[in-house]
Design a protein around this motif. Structure first.
Motif, PDB file in Angstrom:
ATOM      1  N   UNK A  26      -4.969   4.694 -37.184  1.00  0.00           N
ATOM      2  CA  UNK A  26      -4.789   3.575 -38.115  1.00  0.00           C
ATOM      3  C   UNK A  26      -5.225   2.256 -37.471  1.00  0.00           C
ATOM      4  N   UNK A  27      -4.860   2.070 -36.222  1.00  0.00           N
ATOM      5  CA  UNK A  27      -5.254   0.855 -35.502  1.00  0.00           C
ATOM      6  C   UNK A  27      -6.780   0.783 -35.372  1.00  0.00           C
ATOM      7  N   UNK A  28      -7.407   1.895 -35.020  1.00  0.00           N
ATOM      8  CA  UNK A  28      -8.858   1.934 -34.873  1.00  0.00           C
ATOM      9  C   UNK A  28      -9.551   1.602 -36.197  1.00  0.00           C
ATOM     10  N   UNK A  29      -9.077   2.180 -37.277  1.00  0.00           N
ATOM     11  CA  UNK A  29      -9.674   1.894 -38.591  1.00  0.00           C
ATOM     12  C   UNK A  29      -9.526   0.419 -38.955  1.00  0.00           C
ATOM     13  N   UNK A  30      -8.349  -0.138 -38.676  1.00  0.00           N
ATOM     14  CA  UNK A  30      -8.127  -1.546 -38.969  1.00  0.00           C
ATOM     15  C   UNK A  30      -9.091  -2.429 -38.164  1.00  0.00           C
ATOM     16  N   UNK A  31      -9.294  -2.085 -36.900  1.00  0.00           N
ATOM     17  CA  UNK A  31     -10.221  -2.851 -36.059  1.00  0.00           C
ATOM     18  C   UNK A  31     -11.636  -2.796 -36.624  1.00  0.00           C
ATOM     19  N   UNK A  32     -12.078  -1.600 -36.981  1.00  0.00           N
ATOM     20  CA  UNK A  32     -13.442  -1.440 -37.492  1.00  0.00           C
ATOM     21  C   UNK A  32     -13.632  -2.146 -38.834  1.00  0.00           C
ATOM     22  N   UNK A  33     -12.601  -2.149 -39.660  1.00  0.00           N
ATOM     23  CA  UNK A  33     -12.693  -2.860 -40.945  1.00  0.00           C
ATOM     24  C   UNK A  33     -12.739  -4.370 -40.740  1.00  0.00           C
ATOM     25  N   UNK A  34     -12.169  -4.835 -39.657  1.00  0.00           N
ATOM     26  CA  UNK A  34     -12.123  -6.270 -39.381  1.00  0.00           C
ATOM     27  C   UNK A  34     -13.379  -6.787 -38.690  1.00  0.00           C
ATOM     28  N   UNK A  35     -14.187  -5.912 -38.138  1.00  0.00           N
ATOM     29  CA  UNK A  35     -15.352  -6.329 -37.347  1.00  0.00           C
ATOM     30  C   UNK A  35     -16.296  -7.256 -38.111  1.00  0.00           C
ATOM     31  N   UNK A  36     -16.714  -6.942 -39.343  1.00  0.00           N
ATOM     32  CA  UNK A  36     -17.642  -7.860 -40.027  1.00  0.00           C
ATOM     33  C   UNK A  36     -17.092  -9.285 -40.164  1.00  0.00           C
ATOM     34  N   UNK A  37     -15.791  -9.380 -40.383  1.00  0.00           N
ATOM     35  CA  UNK A  37     -15.177 -10.697 -40.505  1.00  0.00           C
ATOM     36  C   UNK A  37     -15.207 -11.445 -39.170  1.00  0.00           C
ATOM     37  N   UNK A  38     -14.973 -10.729 -38.069  1.00  0.00           N
ATOM     38  CA  UNK A  38     -15.032 -11.361 -36.748  1.00  0.00           C
ATOM     39  C   UNK A  38     -16.447 -11.795 -36.407  1.00  0.00           C
ATOM     40  N   UNK A  39     -17.414 -11.000 -36.801  1.00  0.00           N
ATOM     41  CA  UNK A  39     -18.815 -11.367 -36.560  1.00  0.00           C
ATOM     42  C   UNK A  39     -19.132 -12.671 -37.294  1.00  0.00           C
ATOM     43  N   UNK A  40     -18.599 -12.799 -38.494  1.00  0.00           N
ATOM     44  CA  UNK A  40     -18.805 -14.022 -39.281  1.00  0.00           C
ATOM     45  C   UNK A  40     -18.046 -15.210 -38.682  1.00  0.00           C
ATOM     46  N   UNK A  41     -16.771 -15.007 -38.343  1.00  0.00           N
ATOM     47  CA  UNK A  41     -15.932 -16.085 -37.827  1.00  0.00           C
ATOM     48  C   UNK A  41     -16.495 -16.658 -36.523  1.00  0.00           C
ATOM     49  N   UNK A  42     -16.902 -15.771 -35.621  1.00  0.00           N
ATOM     50  CA  UNK A  42     -17.371 -16.197 -34.303  1.00  0.00           C
ATOM     51  C   UNK A  42     -18.888 -16.367 -34.232  1.00  0.00           C
TER      52      UNK A  42
END
Length: 132
Positions: A26-42
């Motif tokens: 579950x943690x891994x899936x959450x991280x992978x789902x969040x990646x595009x947003x982090x790429x945008x934010x940073x």
């Protein structure tokens, strides 16, 4: 997606190895789902694609795939959640993410291979030990 990272909590003690592995997935899936947003934010598009960043997350998770003690897995999940929360809260700066996940050891070795051709062995060892 980022708000999900704030709401997920790691249980204090997993009842079994199966429960700990489920939480890890579950943690891994959450991280992978969040990646595009982090790429945008940073603003990481010029350095790394979301798929390569997901691959870096996969490598980080798989580093500890041989751990079978549920308490140790819980501790690793806690540390992972802390890392994710630091990214969400902007406690990390762009160069932290670039150095740890986008470039990593392989990129550093490639970079050093080009820049330190005239350097001494001492400096080569210094860079290889102190950067990661």
């Amino acid at each position: 997606m980022v708000h999900m990272a704030r709401n997920m909590r790691v249980p204090q003690n997993s009842a079994s190895l199966a429960k700990a592995k489920k939480m890890t997935l579950e943690f891994f899936r959450m991280c992978c789902r969040s990646v595009p947003e982090y790429v945008e934010i940073y603003s990481l598009y010029d350095i790394v694609s979301p798929s390569k960043l997901c691959s870096a997350v996969t490598v980080e998770v798989r580093k500890n795939s041989n751990v079978t003690n549920p308490k140790v897995i819980d501790m690793l999940l806690f540390k992972g959640m802390e890392e994710l929360t630091n990214c969400v809260d902007h406690s990390k700066q762009r160069h932290h993410l670039v150095g740890k996940y986008a470039i990593g050891n392989q990129g550093l070795e490639e970079e050093l291979g080009h820049k330190d051709q005239g350097s001494s062995n001492f400096m080569k060892n210094f860079y290889s030990i102190n950067y990661f």
